[in-house]
Scaffold this active site. Structure first.
Site, PDB file in Angstrom:
ATOM      1  N   CYS A 262      37.695  58.645  43.342  1.00  0.00           N
ATOM      2  CA  CYS A 262      38.528  58.239  43.584  1.00  0.00           C
ATOM      3  C   CYS A 262      39.529  57.277  43.219  1.00  0.00           C
ATOM      4  CB  CYS A 262      38.245  57.129  45.306  1.00  0.00           C
ATOM      5  SG  CYS A 262      37.169  56.206  44.918  1.00  0.00           S
TER       6      CYS A 262
ATOM      7  N   CYS B 134      40.284  53.855  43.578  1.00  0.00           N
ATOM      8  CA  CYS B 134      39.850  52.567  43.508  1.00  0.00           C
ATOM      9  C   CYS B 134      38.986  53.001  42.501  1.00  0.00           C
ATOM     10  CB  CYS B 134      39.151  52.200  44.695  1.00  0.00           C
ATOM     11  SG  CYS B 134      37.929  53.166  45.681  1.00  0.00           S
TER      12      CYS B 134
END
Length: 147
Positions: A51, A53
């Site tokens: 992802c 993040c």
């Protein structure tokens, strides 16, 4: 149980290399997780992820952490969606917390003492993530006899 990776290993290799190149050890099997997390002392476990993040916050924060004067006895990583058995086993040690990717756990003598979940990573800059984790490391990982 042999769970297949959810992501193409060729595409995730750079995400692995980003951590192993700075000295973080990968745990790829449930057995490696058990062997490592049952050791005495402190162990930080970073649950890696594909992802944004993880890419924009958590992995860069791990680079900052590795430069801290005080470190856990071991810093290891498992990769969500890749080494699924290793991740599943690591999460068995994260008592009281639901699965999260990315995720950073600090254990002492195999017992969870601190956790950073995705909601504390997503949207935060690497420096803020690292500062939070370094504060915990500095409190917990001081060697006996040191000032």
């Amino acid at each position: 149980m042999n769970l297949q990776p959810l992501y193409d290993p060729f595409l995730t290799q750079p995400m692995r290399d980003e951590l192993t190149s700075i000295g973080i050890k990968e745990l790829r099997t449930a057995e490696e997780v058990d062997e490592t997390l049952k050791l005495s002392g402190t162990t930080m476990v970073y649950v890696n992820s594909v992802c944004g993040c993880a890419a924009g916050g958590a992995r860069p924060a791990m680079k900052i952490i590795m430069q801290n004067e005080i470190l856990p006895d071991r810093i290891v990583t498992v990769f969500a969606g890749q080494d699924r058995e290793a991740v599943s086993r690591a999460r068995e040690y994260f008592v009281g917390y639901p699965p999260s990717s990315p995720q950073v756990a600090l254990l002492k003598d195999g017992k969870l003492i601190a956790m950073m979940q995705r909601q504390h990573i997503e949207g935060y800059p690497p420096e803020a993530i690292a500062t939070t984790l370094i504060d915990v490391i500095n409190q917990v990982c001081v060697k006996e006899g040191s000032i």
